[in-house]
Design a protein around this motif. Structure first.
Motif, PDB file in Angstrom:
ATOM      1  N   SER A   3      29.921  39.170  36.195  1.00 45.71           N
ATOM      2  CA  SER A   3      30.907  39.853  37.019  1.00 45.71           C
ATOM      3  C   SER A   3      30.187  40.686  38.066  1.00 45.71           C
ATOM      4  CB  SER A   3      31.767  40.760  36.132  1.00 45.71           C
ATOM      5  OG  SER A   3      32.685  41.475  36.899  1.00 45.71           O
ATOM      6  N   ASP A   4      30.644  40.595  39.300  1.00 43.53           N
ATOM      7  CA  ASP A   4      30.070  41.386  40.387  1.00 43.53           C
ATOM      8  C   ASP A   4      31.207  41.991  41.183  1.00 43.53           C
ATOM      9  OD1 ASP A   4      27.302  40.518  40.023  1.00 43.53           O
ATOM     10  OD2 ASP A   4      28.016  38.587  40.752  1.00 43.53           O
ATOM     11  N   ARG A   5      30.976  43.161  41.696  1.00 40.49           N
ATOM     12  CA  ARG A   5      31.954  43.810  42.555  1.00 40.49           C
ATOM     13  C   ARG A   5      31.208  44.246  43.797  1.00 40.49           C
ATOM     14  NH1 ARG A   5      37.004  45.572  42.136  1.00 40.49           N
ATOM     15  NH2 ARG A   5      37.589  47.460  43.192  1.00 40.49           N
ATOM     16  N   ALA A   6      31.779  44.010  44.941  1.00 39.34           N
ATOM     17  CA  ALA A   6      31.120  44.360  46.193  1.00 39.34           C
ATOM     18  C   ALA A   6      32.108  45.075  47.098  1.00 39.34           C
ATOM     19  CB  ALA A   6      30.597  43.115  46.888  1.00 39.34           C
ATOM     20  N   GLY A   7      31.591  45.878  47.973  1.00 33.21           N
ATOM     21  CA  GLY A   7      32.427  46.565  48.940  1.00 33.21           C
ATOM     22  C   GLY A   7      32.624  45.721  50.180  1.00 33.21           C
ATOM     23  N   PRO A   8      33.445  46.206  51.109  1.00 30.78           N
ATOM     24  CA  PRO A   8      33.685  45.464  52.348  1.00 30.78           C
ATOM     25  C   PRO A   8      32.373  45.174  53.083  1.00 30.78           C
ATOM     26  CG  PRO A   8      35.135  47.369  52.181  1.00 30.78           C
ATOM     27  CD  PRO A   8      34.145  47.471  51.050  1.00 30.78           C
ATOM     28  N   GLY A   9      32.280  43.990  53.655  1.00 35.43           N
ATOM     29  CA  GLY A   9      31.107  43.634  54.446  1.00 35.43           C
ATOM     30  C   GLY A   9      29.957  43.077  53.650  1.00 35.43           C
ATOM     31  N   GLU A  10      30.022  43.137  52.318  1.00 33.66           N
ATOM     32  CA  GLU A  10      28.912  42.618  51.534  1.00 33.66           C
ATOM     33  C   GLU A  10      29.354  41.850  50.290  1.00 33.66           C
ATOM     34  OE1 GLU A  10      26.763  45.880  49.498  1.00 33.66           O
ATOM     35  OE2 GLU A  10      28.028  47.183  50.676  1.00 33.66           O
ATOM     36  N   PHE A  31      36.845  43.694  46.445  1.00 34.03           N
ATOM     37  CA  PHE A  31      36.497  42.309  46.174  1.00 34.03           C
ATOM     38  C   PHE A  31      35.899  42.207  44.781  1.00 34.03           C
ATOM     39  CE2 PHE A  31      35.480  38.021  47.288  1.00 34.03           C
ATOM     40  CZ  PHE A  31      34.326  37.727  46.602  1.00 34.03           C
ATOM     41  N   GLN A  32      36.238  41.138  44.082  1.00 37.50           N
ATOM     42  CA  GLN A  32      35.721  40.907  42.735  1.00 37.50           C
ATOM     43  C   GLN A  32      35.275  39.458  42.619  1.00 37.50           C
ATOM     44  OE1 GLN A  32      35.573  43.287  40.264  1.00 37.50           O
ATOM     45  NE2 GLN A  32      34.585  41.853  38.884  1.00 37.50           N
ATOM     46  N   HIS A  33      34.121  39.240  42.005  1.00 38.14           N
ATOM     47  CA  HIS A  33      33.583  37.905  41.751  1.00 38.14           C
ATOM     48  C   HIS A  33      33.235  37.825  40.275  1.00 38.14           C
ATOM     49  CE1 HIS A  33      30.897  34.359  42.358  1.00 38.14           C
ATOM     50  NE2 HIS A  33      30.261  34.911  41.337  1.00 38.14           N
ATOM     51  N   ASP A  34      33.716  36.780  39.605  1.00 37.57           N
ATOM     52  CA  ASP A  34      33.424  36.579  38.191  1.00 37.57           C
ATOM     53  C   ASP A  34      33.136  35.116  37.942  1.00 37.57           C
ATOM     54  OD1 ASP A  34      34.217  39.259  36.845  1.00 37.57           O
ATOM     55  OD2 ASP A  34      35.907  38.798  38.147  1.00 37.57           O
ATOM     56  N   GLU A  35      32.332  34.852  36.921  1.00 35.97           N
ATOM     57  CA  GLU A  35      32.022  33.480  36.535  1.00 35.97           C
ATOM     58  C   GLU A  35      31.996  33.368  35.021  1.00 35.97           C
ATOM     59  OE1 GLU A  35      28.574  31.654  38.297  1.00 35.97           O
ATOM     60  OE2 GLU A  35      28.839  32.778  40.158  1.00 35.97           O
ATOM     61  N   VAL A 125      33.514  28.121  35.801  1.00 38.32           N
ATOM     62  CA  VAL A 125      34.675  28.725  36.442  1.00 38.32           C
ATOM     63  C   VAL A 125      34.198  29.869  37.321  1.00 38.32           C
ATOM     64  CG1 VAL A 125      36.849  29.946  36.075  1.00 38.32           C
ATOM     65  CG2 VAL A 125      36.142  28.138  34.499  1.00 38.32           C
ATOM     66  N   ILE A 126      34.585  29.823  38.586  1.00 33.03           N
ATOM     67  CA  ILE A 126      34.290  30.915  39.516  1.00 33.03           C
ATOM     68  C   ILE A 126      35.634  31.473  39.966  1.00 33.03           C
ATOM     69  CG2 ILE A 126      33.261  31.546  41.740  1.00 33.03           C
ATOM     70  CD1 ILE A 126      31.380  29.063  41.232  1.00 33.03           C
ATOM     71  N   ALA A 127      35.834  32.749  39.697  1.00 32.97           N
ATOM     72  CA  ALA A 127      37.080  33.422  40.073  1.00 32.97           C
ATOM     73  C   ALA A 127      36.731  34.547  41.036  1.00 32.97           C
ATOM     74  CB  ALA A 127      37.765  33.992  38.834  1.00 32.97           C
ATOM     75  N   GLU A 128      37.379  34.539  42.189  1.00 34.13           N
ATOM     76  CA  GLU A 128      37.155  35.601  43.173  1.00 34.13           C
ATOM     77  C   GLU A 128      38.499  36.141  43.614  1.00 34.13           C
ATOM     78  OE1 GLU A 128      32.851  34.234  44.918  1.00 34.13           O
ATOM     79  OE2 GLU A 128      34.545  34.164  46.275  1.00 34.13           O
ATOM     80  N   GLU A 129      38.502  37.415  43.896  1.00 35.04           N
ATOM     81  CA  GLU A 129      39.740  38.059  44.328  1.00 35.04           C
ATOM     82  C   GLU A 129      39.426  39.090  45.395  1.00 35.04           C
ATOM     83  OE1 GLU A 129      42.609  39.318  41.281  1.00 35.04           O
ATOM     84  OE2 GLU A 129      42.484  41.273  42.253  1.00 35.04           O
ATOM     85  N   MET A 130      40.198  39.019  46.471  1.00 30.36           N
ATOM     86  CA  MET A 130      40.100  40.024  47.516  1.00 30.36           C
ATOM     87  C   MET A 130      41.424  40.773  47.551  1.00 30.36           C
ATOM     88  SD  MET A 130      42.324  39.404  50.229  1.00 30.36           S
ATOM     89  CE  MET A 130      41.576  40.373  51.505  1.00 30.36           C
ATOM     90  N   ALA A 131      41.364  42.038  47.931  1.00 29.43           N
ATOM     91  CA  ALA A 131      42.577  42.841  48.063  1.00 29.43           C
ATOM     92  C   ALA A 131      42.398  43.792  49.236  1.00 29.43           C
ATOM     93  CB  ALA A 131      42.848  43.619  46.785  1.00 29.43           C
ATOM     94  N   LYS A 132      43.510  44.023  49.931  1.00 28.61           N
ATOM     95  CA  LYS A 132      43.461  44.990  51.022  1.00 28.61           C
ATOM     96  C   LYS A 132      44.760  45.792  51.024  1.00 28.61           C
ATOM     97  CE  LYS A 132      44.960  41.895  54.768  1.00 28.61           C
ATOM     98  NZ  LYS A 132      44.596  41.366  56.085  1.00 28.61           N
ATOM     99  N   GLY A 133      44.645  47.004  51.535  1.00 32.37           N
ATOM    100  CA  GLY A 133      45.799  47.893  51.575  1.00 32.37           C
ATOM    101  C   GLY A 133      45.536  49.162  50.769  1.00 32.37           C
ATOM    102  N   ALA A 134      46.496  50.063  50.802  1.00 33.05           N
ATOM    103  CA  ALA A 134      46.335  51.372  50.165  1.00 33.05           C
ATOM    104  C   ALA A 134      46.044  51.259  48.669  1.00 33.05           C
ATOM    105  CB  ALA A 134      47.580  52.218  50.403  1.00 33.05           C
ATOM    106  N   THR A 135      46.725  50.348  47.977  1.00 33.62           N
ATOM    107  CA  THR A 135      46.483  50.188  46.536  1.00 33.62           C
ATOM    108  C   THR A 135      45.061  49.717  46.281  1.00 33.62           C
ATOM    109  OG1 THR A 135      48.811  49.751  46.085  1.00 33.62           O
ATOM    110  CG2 THR A 135      47.236  48.968  44.448  1.00 33.62           C
ATOM    111  N   ALA A 136      44.569  48.787  47.071  1.00 32.17           N
ATOM    112  CA  ALA A 136      43.198  48.294  46.909  1.00 32.17           C
ATOM    113  C   ALA A 136      42.188  49.418  47.146  1.00 32.17           C
ATOM    114  CB  ALA A 136      42.933  47.139  47.866  1.00 32.17           C
ATOM    115  N   ILE A 137      42.417  50.219  48.156  1.00 29.61           N
ATOM    116  CA  ILE A 137      41.502  51.330  48.453  1.00 29.61           C
ATOM    117  C   ILE A 137      41.502  52.338  47.314  1.00 29.61           C
ATOM    118  CG2 ILE A 137      41.133  53.298  50.001  1.00 29.61           C
ATOM    119  CD1 ILE A 137      42.221  51.409  52.276  1.00 29.61           C
TER     120      ILE A 137
END
Length: 172
Positions: A3-10, A31-35, A125-137
């Motif tokens: 599992s990896d978590r990255a901020g915007p731009g990276e 952003f979240q990346h999991d395998e 299995v590669i699962a990725e999720e992006m989120a944007k908006g006030a809840t994501a922040i």
């Protein structure tokens, strides 16, 4: 499981995932990346992902789903996901390798993408999720970020459990 978590731009986004315009990792506030490796063929794993009506039975992040029954590109559904009620739409559905869906509510837009790659022993299995908006922040730091990360790990663990069972039954 990784599992990896990255901020915007990276984001460590997988290059074979297809992202819709405006819902890419570079657009993300979170952003979240999991395998995970699952000892079942991609067709079986894919069956659980596209059985949206069945998600509440194995996906701890989903409380309720309402679909029209048909799941394919452009199919609409409503979902209670992580305590939020989202209007959702299937963005990609390519058996048995790709599944993605977008969800929106007043202060959140997100896209969850699944890539299934065959391996000699089953499926990567590669699962990725992006989120944007006030809840994501709000949810990208501290305890909320830990809950998101833990939720992703549990999601993959449960998928691994249900899809890896040698019960002889397939998802409905």
């Amino acid at each position: 499981m990784r599992s990896d978590r990255a901020g915007p731009g990276e984001p460590p986004a997988h290059t074979d995932i297809h992202w819709p315009a405006g819902l890419t990792p570079s657009d993300a506030d979170a952003f979240q990346h999991d395998e995970a490796s699952i000892d079942s063929p991609p067709e079986r794993v894919f069956g659980y992902l596209v059985d949206v009506d069945g998600w509440p039975s194995w996906n701890p992040q989903v409380r309720r789903v309402r679909t029209s029954g048909r799941i394919g590109p452009g199919a609409m559904f409503q979902i209670e996901f992580r305590g939020l009620r989202l209007d959702a739409m299937v963005g990609e559905c390519v058996p048995p390798s790709r599944f993605g869906w977008a969800g929106t509510t007043t202060d959140l837009s997100m896209y969850q993408a699944w890539l299934l790659l065959p391996t000699p022993s089953g499926t990567r299995v590669i699962a990725e999720e992006m989120a944007k908006g006030a809840t994501a922040i709000t949810n990208r730091d501290g305890r909320a970020a830990e809950r998101t990360r833990d939720g992703h790990r549990e999601l993959l663990s449960r998928l691994k459990h249900v899809a890896g069972q040698d019960s002889g039954t397939e998802p409905s």
